[in-house]
Scaffold this motif. Structure first.
Motif, PDB file in Angstrom:
ATOM      1  N   TYR A 191    -109.844  68.580  28.287  1.00  0.00           N
ATOM      2  CA  TYR A 191    -109.176  67.510  27.550  1.00  0.00           C
ATOM      3  C   TYR A 191    -108.946  66.230  28.373  1.00  0.00           C
ATOM      4  O   TYR A 191    -108.519  65.224  27.817  1.00  0.00           O
ATOM      5  N   LEU A 215    -102.789  62.994  27.408  1.00  0.00           N
ATOM      6  CA  LEU A 215    -103.123  62.131  26.278  1.00  0.00           C
ATOM      7  C   LEU A 215    -104.320  62.691  25.515  1.00  0.00           C
ATOM      8  O   LEU A 215    -104.363  62.634  24.281  1.00  0.00           O
ATOM      9  N   GLY A 216    -105.290  63.239  26.248  1.00  0.00           N
ATOM     10  CA  GLY A 216    -106.440  63.855  25.602  1.00  0.00           C
ATOM     11  C   GLY A 216    -106.020  65.010  24.707  1.00  0.00           C
ATOM     12  O   GLY A 216    -106.588  65.217  23.622  1.00  0.00           O
ATOM     13  N   ARG A 262    -104.597  63.488  21.537  1.00  0.00           N
ATOM     14  CA  ARG A 262    -105.668  63.002  20.656  1.00  0.00           C
ATOM     15  C   ARG A 262    -106.333  64.166  19.931  1.00  0.00           C
ATOM     16  O   ARG A 262    -106.670  64.065  18.747  1.00  0.00           O
ATOM     17  N   ALA A 302    -104.152  65.169  17.154  1.00  0.00           N
ATOM     18  CA  ALA A 302    -104.231  64.197  16.063  1.00  0.00           C
ATOM     19  C   ALA A 302    -105.491  64.429  15.238  1.00  0.00           C
ATOM     20  O   ALA A 302    -105.465  64.374  14.004  1.00  0.00           O
ATOM     21  N   ASP A 303    -106.621  64.690  15.902  1.00  0.00           N
ATOM     22  CA  ASP A 303    -107.864  64.973  15.187  1.00  0.00           C
ATOM     23  C   ASP A 303    -107.724  66.233  14.344  1.00  0.00           C
ATOM     24  O   ASP A 303    -108.192  66.301  13.205  1.00  0.00           O
ATOM     25  N   ASP A 352     -99.628  54.733  24.951  1.00  0.00           N
ATOM     26  CA  ASP A 352    -100.885  55.398  24.610  1.00  0.00           C
ATOM     27  C   ASP A 352    -100.755  56.210  23.330  1.00  0.00           C
ATOM     28  O   ASP A 352    -101.668  56.218  22.484  1.00  0.00           O
ATOM     29  N   LEU A 353     -99.632  56.890  23.175  1.00  0.00           N
ATOM     30  CA  LEU A 353     -99.423  57.657  21.952  1.00  0.00           C
ATOM     31  C   LEU A 353     -99.204  56.728  20.764  1.00  0.00           C
ATOM     32  O   LEU A 353     -99.617  57.025  19.643  1.00  0.00           O
ATOM     33  N   VAL A 358    -102.572  55.939  19.492  1.00  0.00           N
ATOM     34  CA  VAL A 358    -103.133  57.043  18.709  1.00  0.00           C
ATOM     35  C   VAL A 358    -102.566  57.012  17.297  1.00  0.00           C
ATOM     36  O   VAL A 358    -103.301  57.133  16.304  1.00  0.00           O
ATOM     37  N   ASP A 366    -103.812  53.899  15.332  1.00  0.00           N
ATOM     38  CA  ASP A 366    -105.214  54.063  14.945  1.00  0.00           C
ATOM     39  C   ASP A 366    -105.327  54.888  13.669  1.00  0.00           C
ATOM     40  O   ASP A 366    -106.131  54.583  12.780  1.00  0.00           O
ATOM     41  N   ASN A 408    -108.692  60.385   9.733  1.00  0.00           N
ATOM     42  CA  ASN A 408    -107.377  59.882  10.083  1.00  0.00           C
ATOM     43  C   ASN A 408    -106.683  59.208   8.916  1.00  0.00           C
ATOM     44  O   ASN A 408    -106.142  58.117   9.039  1.00  0.00           O
TER      45      ASN A 408
END
Length: 206
Positions: free
Chosen positions: A62, A66-67, A70, A73-74, A130-131, A134, A137, A200
């Motif tokens: 990952y 943060l990975g 993400r 989230a996906d 960063d979040l 996400v 987006d 998303n």
């Protein structure tokens, strides 16, 4: 000898299955700890311990925390069953009312199955840039989806304050100016929601 060859034949499949299982276990552990402890308080080491893997394994899969976020989230998007929504939107017999129900159905499934993750990203995004990216987006692509669908409706379908029909094209183009992908169309040539696999489509009121 033949049995040995048969075992070797499936070694690749076995490794693929094991790798997928590892990814799932890590994601499951991350979701559990992020929700229980909060984003800031959870470390990659915590996730590794919960998942029963090494810290380097998480980084190799990952990249970083943060990975992981993400990936969650996906997974949240997929939990809403994007293919079902797309099939309903692309149905050539679907009128605006049915398309609206399709989008509402996606939102309902998304909230029921992954609302906790979306709320986590929204709240953590207030202090973690960063979040926040996400989360924004996801919201931006949700707005683009709605504009694409609304633009396919005959003029006059929307309530006061909303723009439907071809005249909404400029609005849609402005909202999706960061996207270079062409909009897919239904059998009738109408633009519909993005089918890039990670739609998303997060509800606007989330």
């Amino acid at each position: 000898m033949a049995e040995e060859r048969g075992q070797r034949r499936y070694d690749g499949l076995r490794r693929t299955a094991q790798a997928l299982e590892t990814r799932v276990e890590i994601a499951r552990a991350a979701r559990k700890l992020f929700l229980a402890q909060g984003w800031a308080e959870t470390t990659v080491r915590d996730v590794a311990r919960e998942a029963g893997v090494s810290v380097p394994t998480i980084y190799s899969i990952y990249g970083n925390k943060l990975g992981l976020a993400r990936a969650l989230a996906d997974a949240a998007d997929l939990s809403g069953d994007v293919p079902q929504m797309l099939a309903e939107l692309e149905d050539p017999t679907a009128d605006p009312a049915r398309q609206l129900r399709a989008m509402a159905g996606f939102d309902r499934r998304l909230y029921e199955r992954a609302g906790d993750i979306i709320v986590l990203l929204r709240e953590a995004g207030r202090t973690e840039p960063d979040l926040g990216t996400v989360y924004r987006d996801g919201r931006r692509r949700a707005d683009e989806t709605r504009l694409q669908v609304f633009s396919s409706w005959p003029e006059g379908c929307c309530a006061a304050g909303w723009t439907c029909g071809p005249q909404s094209t400029s609005t849609r183009a402005s909202a999706s100016s960061t996207s270079t992908s062409p909009s897919p169309t239904s059998a009738g040539g109408r633009p519909i929601a993005s089918s890039d696999g990670g739609a998303n489509c997060w509800p606007a009121n989330c």
